[in-house]
Design an enzyme around this catalytic site. Structure first.
Site, mmCIF file in Angstrom:
data_model
loop_
_atom_site.group_PDB
_atom_site.id
_atom_site.type_symbol
_atom_site.label_atom_id
_atom_site.label_comp_id
_atom_site.label_asym_id
_atom_site.label_seq_id
_atom_site.Cartn_x
_atom_site.Cartn_y
_atom_site.Cartn_z
ATOM 1 N N SER A 31 7.460 26.961 -19.106
ATOM 2 C CA SER A 31 6.453 27.402 -20.075
ATOM 3 C C SER A 31 5.856 28.760 -19.726
ATOM 4 O O SER A 31 5.312 29.438 -20.602
ATOM 5 C CB SER A 31 5.323 26.380 -20.167
ATOM 6 O OG SER A 31 4.766 26.158 -18.889
ATOM 7 N N ASP A 43 -5.280 26.644 -21.083
ATOM 8 C CA ASP A 43 -5.267 25.243 -21.539
ATOM 9 C C ASP A 43 -5.167 24.241 -20.395
ATOM 10 O O ASP A 43 -4.796 23.104 -20.614
ATOM 11 C CB ASP A 43 -4.104 25.036 -22.522
ATOM 12 C CG ASP A 43 -2.759 25.333 -21.874
ATOM 13 O OD1 ASP A 43 -2.728 25.708 -20.683
ATOM 14 O OD2 ASP A 43 -1.719 25.185 -22.550
ATOM 15 N N HIS A 100 -1.700 26.743 -18.353
ATOM 16 C CA HIS A 100 -1.220 28.120 -18.520
ATOM 17 C C HIS A 100 -2.349 29.130 -18.512
ATOM 18 O O HIS A 100 -3.496 28.781 -18.804
ATOM 19 C CB HIS A 100 -0.447 28.216 -19.837
ATOM 20 C CG HIS A 100 0.579 27.138 -19.982
ATOM 21 N ND1 HIS A 100 0.400 26.038 -20.786
ATOM 22 C CD2 HIS A 100 1.768 26.981 -19.370
ATOM 23 C CE1 HIS A 100 1.452 25.236 -20.676
ATOM 24 N NE2 HIS A 100 2.294 25.773 -19.821
#
Ligand SMILES: *[C@@H]1O[C@H](CO)[C@@H](O)[C@H](O)[C@H]1NC(C)=O
Ligand SMILES: *[C@@H]1O[C@H](CO)[C@@H](O)[C@H](O)[C@H]1NC(C)=O
Ligand SMILES: *[C@@H]1O[C@H](CO)[C@@H](O)[C@H](O)[C@H]1NC(C)=O
Length: 388
Positions: free
Chosen positions: A40, A348, A351
């Site tokens: 991610s 979040d 990240h």
């Protein structure tokens, strides 16, 4: 007189030769494409294409709509592409509107180096592990050329054959190999015991890419996982093991253990891949600097998540950013709790914010955190300056 003159000529010729070779080794690389592998930290739409869009407020600050990124805006890979004057990378798995002229992104959120023995529903880790990403790349190389040869619009969607050997091959993966064991309740000792296997598999993939013609490698190490709410919340540790920045020392030590191994793996790769220029980039230090000295970088909040729900870190693993909660019988979006994400490091709980990604990029682009200390634009010249 004559011999003086010829000496002068020789000296001039030598000077010219020197400056030509210096210019050659110091001219920017002009990478025509980037092929990226990762999780991610560099996913620009892979997991979203498979499992549904990362919902708003993801994407809000920059794209003003969901953009396949787990972030309010751009990722480090976006800043990398931008600084090389290349467009944002399309996710290989995204069949809608993708353009691979200047590369492809094989990263998906939740990817690991080693394939996992759990499904994404069970553990949250992506089925698109690094070996799968390599298979995609291996298939992409010839098929992109078949497609390109059809001409017309197809020619304007695929990279040129010669660009594969001139491209930058970027890697940012490994974080989830560490957390996957920890989340299965393994001890740090047990996780450390399988790190060599993870690194072996990483090395194999880099060699496969080299055998397919890849030459220029840009390898990010893994970040300080002990500073992230999703780790702090799920794997609490005694206060004595929390450092001044609020990070869990044992998990950061584990990340550094992995990084030492990765650096050694890179040294080994340089020996085995004589034509490769491999840059090892210490993203850990760039990220830790934001968290341990937030003011220096213009941040007010280093650890708490901007977008999330509840608890010490504004993070709840069941109710993530962009999810819904029921309040007084109504569905309410889990949105931004912070007014201004540009003052927060964490987006979040997992990240970084776009602002933090930009600061990470600023710290790594000049090569000061790299081995060899080559700036991004010169990463095709790694060989001459190697420090072993
Ligand atoms: C998955 O299971 C196989 C077979 O038992 C094992 O070799 C492999 O290491 C396991 N992978 C992980 C990530 O635990
Ligand atoms: C794909 O991107 C390239 C580079 O930005 C551009 O030149 C090309 O026109 C795009 N292809 C299409 C079909 O829009
Ligand atoms: C790990 O331990 C916690 C707390 O004991 C437990 O709730 C959880 O189910 C365990 N997870 C796994 C995957 O075994």
């Amino acid at each position: 007189m004559k011999s003086q003159f010829s000496k002068l000529l020789v000296a001039t010729a030598m000077l010219m030769f020197l400056s030509v070779s210096l210019a050659a080794s110091s001219s920017p690389c002009k990478f025509p494409a980037i092929f990226n592998f990762g999780d991610s930290n560099s996913d620009t739409g892979g997991l979203s294409a498979l499992f549904g869009q990362a919902r708003l407020p993801h994407g809000e600050s920059y794209f003003h709509s969901p953009a396949g990124r787990y972030c309010d805006g751009r990722l480090v890979i976006d800043f990398i592409a931008n600084s090389l004057e290349l467009p944002f990378l399309s996710a290989y798995l995204d069949s809608v509107g993708s353009n691979f002229t200047h590369g492809a992104n094989f990263a998906t959120a939740g990817s690991t180096i080693r394939p996992q023995n759990t499904t994404i529903r069970q553990s949250g880790f992506s089925p698109v592990s690094l070996d799968v990403q390599y298979n995609e790349f291996y298939d992409f190389q010839p098929r992109s050329q078949t497609t390109r040869s059809r001409g017309g619009v197809f020619e304007q969607l695929m990279p040129k054959a010669e660009d594969f050997s001139r491209a930058l091959y970027a890697f940012d993966i490994g974080q989830n190999d560490l957390t996957s064991g920890l989340f299965l309740n393994m001890s740090i000792t047990q996780v450390k015991a399988y790190v060599p296997d993870v690194l072996n598999q990483f090395n194999s993939i880099v060699k496969y890419v080299y055998n397919q013609g890849g030459r220029y490698f840009w390898i990010h190490n893994t970040g300080p996982i002990g500073c992230l709410p999703y780790v702090l919340d799920r794997l609490p540790i005694p206060a004595a093991q929390v450092d001044k920045a609020g990070c869990a020392t044992p998990y950061n030590k584990l990340a550094r253990f992995f990084n030492r191994g990765l650096k050694q793996a890179v040294v080994q790769l340089r020996k085995e891949l004589p034509l490769a220029a491999i840059t090892y980039v210490d993203v850990y230090s760039a990220k830790y600097s934001l968290i341990s000295q937030p003011q220096k970088h213009g941040f007010k909040q280093p650890i708490r998540a901007c977008c999330g729900h509840g608890g010490k870190y504004n993070f709840n693993k069941h109710i993530g950013c962009g999810g819904k909660i029921r309040v007084h019988g109504k569905d309410v979006l889990v949105g931004k709790a912070c007014q201004d994400p540009s003052l927060w490091v964490n987006w979040d709980g997992v990240h970084f914010t776009e602002a933090a990604n930009k600061r990470v990029f600023d710290q790594i682009v000049d090569g000061s955190l790299s081995d060899p200390p080559t700036p991004l634009k010169f990463a095709c010249h790694g060989k001459q300056q190697q420090t072993h």
